[in-house]
Motif scaffolding. Structure first.
Motif, PDB file in Angstrom:
ATOM      1  N   TYR A   5      -6.396  16.831 -11.755  1.00  0.00           N
ATOM      2  CA  TYR A   5      -7.159  15.792 -11.068  1.00  0.00           C
ATOM      3  C   TYR A   5      -8.585  16.288 -10.835  1.00  0.00           C
ATOM      4  CZ  TYR A   5      -2.964  13.168  -9.484  1.00  0.00           C
ATOM      5  OH  TYR A   5      -1.814  12.422  -9.402  1.00  0.00           O
ATOM      6  N   TYR A   6      -9.489  15.339 -10.597  1.00  0.00           N
ATOM      7  CA  TYR A   6     -10.841  15.716 -10.225  1.00  0.00           C
ATOM      8  C   TYR A   6     -11.451  14.642  -9.330  1.00  0.00           C
ATOM      9  CZ  TYR A   6     -12.650  12.342 -13.656  1.00  0.00           C
ATOM     10  OH  TYR A   6     -12.941  11.199 -14.348  1.00  0.00           O
ATOM     11  N   LYS A   7     -12.545  15.013  -8.677  1.00  0.00           N
ATOM     12  CA  LYS A   7     -13.315  14.078  -7.858  1.00  0.00           C
ATOM     13  C   LYS A   7     -14.777  14.457  -7.977  1.00  0.00           C
ATOM     14  CE  LYS A   7     -14.096  12.518  -3.095  1.00  0.00           C
ATOM     15  NZ  LYS A   7     -15.524  12.866  -3.055  1.00  0.00           N
ATOM     16  N   GLU A   8     -15.587  13.506  -8.384  1.00  0.00           N
ATOM     17  CA  GLU A   8     -17.022  13.752  -8.493  1.00  0.00           C
ATOM     18  C   GLU A   8     -17.670  13.751  -7.107  1.00  0.00           C
ATOM     19  OE1 GLU A   8     -19.001  11.201 -11.284  1.00  0.00           O
ATOM     20  OE2 GLU A   8     -17.226  11.083 -12.573  1.00  0.00           O
ATOM     21  N   GLY A   9     -18.748  14.533  -6.977  1.00  0.00           N
ATOM     22  CA  GLY A   9     -19.521  14.507  -5.742  1.00  0.00           C
ATOM     23  C   GLY A   9     -19.012  15.461  -4.686  1.00  0.00           C
ATOM     24  N   ASN A  10     -19.186  15.086  -3.430  1.00  0.00           N
ATOM     25  CA  ASN A  10     -18.860  15.959  -2.304  1.00  0.00           C
ATOM     26  C   ASN A  10     -17.367  16.208  -2.190  1.00  0.00           C
ATOM     27  OD1 ASN A  10     -21.571  16.104  -1.545  1.00  0.00           O
ATOM     28  ND2 ASN A  10     -21.417  14.250  -0.298  1.00  0.00           N
ATOM     29  N   PRO A  11     -16.978  17.398  -1.722  1.00  0.00           N
ATOM     30  CA  PRO A  11     -15.553  17.698  -1.556  1.00  0.00           C
ATOM     31  C   PRO A  11     -14.935  16.922  -0.399  1.00  0.00           C
ATOM     32  CG  PRO A  11     -16.889  19.502  -0.725  1.00  0.00           C
ATOM     33  CD  PRO A  11     -17.840  18.540  -1.382  1.00  0.00           C
ATOM     34  N   ILE A  12     -13.625  16.793  -0.450  1.00  0.00           N
ATOM     35  CA  ILE A  12     -12.863  16.135   0.617  1.00  0.00           C
ATOM     36  C   ILE A  12     -12.702  17.125   1.766  1.00  0.00           C
ATOM     37  CG2 ILE A  12     -10.626  15.080   1.191  1.00  0.00           C
ATOM     38  CD1 ILE A  12     -10.352  14.494  -1.841  1.00  0.00           C
ATOM     39  N   CYS A  13     -12.834  16.652   2.999  1.00  0.00           N
ATOM     40  CA  CYS A  13     -12.678  17.549   4.145  1.00  0.00           C
ATOM     41  C   CYS A  13     -11.283  18.151   4.152  1.00  0.00           C
ATOM     42  CB  CYS A  13     -12.974  16.819   5.455  1.00  0.00           C
ATOM     43  SG  CYS A  13     -11.688  15.707   6.021  1.00  0.00           S
ATOM     44  N   LEU A  14     -11.160  19.352   4.704  1.00  0.00           N
ATOM     45  CA  LEU A  14      -9.908  20.096   4.622  1.00  0.00           C
ATOM     46  C   LEU A  14      -8.742  19.373   5.293  1.00  0.00           C
ATOM     47  CD1 LEU A  14     -11.123  23.754   5.189  1.00  0.00           C
ATOM     48  CD2 LEU A  14     -10.517  22.637   3.040  1.00  0.00           C
ATOM     49  N   HIS A  15      -8.967  18.811   6.467  1.00  0.00           N
ATOM     50  CA  HIS A  15      -7.877  18.147   7.168  1.00  0.00           C
ATOM     51  C   HIS A  15      -7.337  16.971   6.347  1.00  0.00           C
ATOM     52  CE1 HIS A  15      -5.403  16.759  10.481  1.00  0.00           C
ATOM     53  NE2 HIS A  15      -5.869  15.547  10.260  1.00  0.00           N
ATOM     54  N   GLU A  16      -8.230  16.155   5.815  1.00  0.00           N
ATOM     55  CA  GLU A  16      -7.806  15.010   5.000  1.00  0.00           C
ATOM     56  C   GLU A  16      -7.079  15.473   3.744  1.00  0.00           C
ATOM     57  OE1 GLU A  16      -9.788  11.225   2.567  1.00  0.00           O
ATOM     58  OE2 GLU A  16     -11.048  12.508   3.843  1.00  0.00           O
ATOM     59  N   MET A  17      -7.608  16.532   3.125  1.00  0.00           N
ATOM     60  CA  MET A  17      -6.979  17.039   1.917  1.00  0.00           C
ATOM     61  C   MET A  17      -5.582  17.572   2.195  1.00  0.00           C
ATOM     62  SD  MET A  17      -8.333  19.981  -0.675  1.00  0.00           S
ATOM     63  CE  MET A  17      -8.131  21.269   0.551  1.00  0.00           C
ATOM     64  N   PHE A  18      -5.424  18.343   3.277  1.00  0.00           N
ATOM     65  CA  PHE A  18      -4.109  18.869   3.618  1.00  0.00           C
ATOM     66  C   PHE A  18      -3.113  17.754   3.891  1.00  0.00           C
ATOM     67  CE2 PHE A  18      -5.577  23.024   3.451  1.00  0.00           C
ATOM     68  CZ  PHE A  18      -4.585  23.931   3.783  1.00  0.00           C
ATOM     69  N   GLU A  19      -3.530  16.749   4.624  1.00  0.00           N
ATOM     70  CA  GLU A  19      -2.636  15.635   4.909  1.00  0.00           C
ATOM     71  C   GLU A  19      -2.229  14.919   3.628  1.00  0.00           C
ATOM     72  OE1 GLU A  19      -1.159  14.844   7.847  1.00  0.00           O
ATOM     73  OE2 GLU A  19      -2.037  16.762   8.428  1.00  0.00           O
ATOM     74  N   GLY A  20      -3.186  14.750   2.710  1.00  0.00           N
ATOM     75  CA  GLY A  20      -2.879  14.118   1.431  1.00  0.00           C
ATOM     76  C   GLY A  20      -1.906  14.934   0.606  1.00  0.00           C
ATOM     77  N   PHE A  21      -2.125  16.250   0.544  1.00  0.00           N
ATOM     78  CA  PHE A  21      -1.239  17.109  -0.229  1.00  0.00           C
ATOM     79  C   PHE A  21       0.159  17.186   0.392  1.00  0.00           C
ATOM     80  CE2 PHE A  21      -4.808  19.831  -2.316  1.00  0.00           C
ATOM     81  CZ  PHE A  21      -5.066  18.780  -3.172  1.00  0.00           C
ATOM     82  N   LYS A  22       0.233  17.151   1.713  1.00  0.00           N
ATOM     83  CA  LYS A  22       1.538  17.142   2.374  1.00  0.00           C
ATOM     84  C   LYS A  22       2.323  15.899   1.991  1.00  0.00           C
ATOM     85  CE  LYS A  22       0.405  19.935   6.443  1.00  0.00           C
ATOM     86  NZ  LYS A  22       0.215  19.931   7.903  1.00  0.00           N
ATOM     87  N   LYS A  23       1.639  14.766   1.912  1.00  0.00           N
ATOM     88  CA  LYS A  23       2.317  13.522   1.527  1.00  0.00           C
ATOM     89  C   LYS A  23       2.811  13.587   0.087  1.00  0.00           C
ATOM     90  CE  LYS A  23      -0.103  10.557   4.822  1.00  0.00           C
ATOM     91  NZ  LYS A  23      -1.129   9.497   5.013  1.00  0.00           N
ATOM     92  N   ILE A  24       1.991  14.137  -0.788  1.00  0.00           N
ATOM     93  CA  ILE A  24       2.413  14.300  -2.180  1.00  0.00           C
ATOM     94  C   ILE A  24       3.623  15.229  -2.264  1.00  0.00           C
ATOM     95  CG2 ILE A  24       1.752  15.182  -4.453  1.00  0.00           C
ATOM     96  CD1 ILE A  24      -1.146  14.368  -3.767  1.00  0.00           C
ATOM     97  N   SER A  25       3.557  16.343  -1.554  1.00  0.00           N
ATOM     98  CA  SER A  25       4.641  17.319  -1.582  1.00  0.00           C
ATOM     99  C   SER A  25       5.925  16.748  -0.994  1.00  0.00           C
ATOM    100  CB  SER A  25       4.226  18.589  -0.826  1.00  0.00           C
ATOM    101  OG  SER A  25       5.183  19.602  -0.999  1.00  0.00           O
ATOM    102  N   GLU A  26       5.811  15.991   0.084  1.00  0.00           N
ATOM    103  CA  GLU A  26       6.990  15.376   0.699  1.00  0.00           C
ATOM    104  C   GLU A  26       7.625  14.359  -0.243  1.00  0.00           C
ATOM    105  OE1 GLU A  26       5.321  13.918   4.288  1.00  0.00           O
ATOM    106  OE2 GLU A  26       5.567  15.822   5.370  1.00  0.00           O
ATOM    107  N   ALA A  27       6.788  13.554  -0.921  1.00  0.00           N
ATOM    108  CA  ALA A  27       7.312  12.585  -1.885  1.00  0.00           C
ATOM    109  C   ALA A  27       8.022  13.296  -3.027  1.00  0.00           C
ATOM    110  CB  ALA A  27       6.178  11.712  -2.421  1.00  0.00           C
ATOM    111  N   PHE A  28       7.422  14.389  -3.505  1.00  0.00           N
ATOM    112  CA  PHE A  28       8.018  15.197  -4.568  1.00  0.00           C
ATOM    113  C   PHE A  28       9.367  15.772  -4.119  1.00  0.00           C
ATOM    114  CE2 PHE A  28       8.762  19.329  -6.488  1.00  0.00           C
ATOM    115  CZ  PHE A  28       8.525  19.124  -7.834  1.00  0.00           C
ATOM    116  N   ASP A  29       9.384  16.378  -2.937  1.00  0.00           N
ATOM    117  CA  ASP A  29      10.607  17.003  -2.422  1.00  0.00           C
ATOM    118  C   ASP A  29      11.718  15.982  -2.222  1.00  0.00           C
ATOM    119  OD1 ASP A  29       9.387  19.463  -2.426  1.00  0.00           O
ATOM    120  OD2 ASP A  29       8.936  19.464  -0.285  1.00  0.00           O
TER     121      ASP A  29
END
Length: 198
Positions: A56-80
């Motif tokens: 995956y990629y995203k152009e421009g400014n990075p995503i803030c850490l808290h938002e990114m962690f919450e997003g990755f947790k949701k992906i990981s939970e869906a996967f699990d």
């Protein structure tokens, strides 16, 4: 252009492939990759599927850490949750989990037959970081380049999120030295709040 690279990658994939019927294995991995793609709360751009990983990629400014962690947790939970269901359905006892690589820098996007391809050293570095030597299987690896782009430090984030991290760095052949931190995806379940600099 400046942008961020994100790679969700399955831990335990080689063991899985070597210990399951090929047809069933393909079906399960296809199902799990679809789950990762469909569960994309951060609205990341899909470049390509790479076996057991997604670029995956995203152009421009990075995503803030808290938002990114919450997003990755949701992906990981869906996967699990999906894999738990498939394990019961097919009566298998093989472990798979997700790890995430997060990097930031300059890269180009070009198109071939409808596919978006990424080009640049930051892309090569991101793939090299998948082979980082850690024994952990469920983590987020974030480079110092990403943190610098956010003007944040790992220690600030750890204090806010009660995560676990330690700093490593690697020289990549023909490339520069890259510093990075490990964060447990679900830190409250695994480690105490600590920061170790190596």
């Amino acid at each position: 252009m400046k942008g961020s690279i994100f790679i969700p990658d399955m831990s335990g994939f080689t063991h899985f492939v070597n210990n399951i019927d090929s047809e069933l294995g393909v079906s399960i991995i296809q199902d799990l990759l679809n789950e990762i793609i469909q569960s994309n709360p951060l609205n990341l751009e899909l470049s390509e599927i790479e076996g057991d990983a997604i670029l995956y990629y995203k152009e421009g400014n990075p995503i803030c850490l808290h938002e990114m962690f919450e997003g990755f947790k949701k992906i990981s939970e869906a996967f699990d949750n999906r894999y738990r269901y498939l394990k019961q359905l097919h009566n298998i006892n093989l472990d798979l989990s997700l790890k995430f690589i997060v990097h930031h820098g300059n890269f180009n996007v070009y198109h071939i037959s409808g596919f978006r391809q990424l080009y640049g050293e930051v892309v090569i570095e991101s793939h090299r970081l998948l082979k980082n030597g850690t024994n952990s299987t469920n983590y987020i690896l974030i480079t110092e380049d990403y943190l610098n782009a956010l003007n944040e430090t790992a220690s600030d984030f750890i204090l806010k999120e009660k995560g676990f991290s330690y700093l490593c760095s690697d020289f990549f052949t023909g490339l520069r030295k890259v510093g990075y931190y490990f964060f447990n995806l679900f830190p409250n379940n695994y480690y105490e709040n600590s920061l170790i600099r190596a």
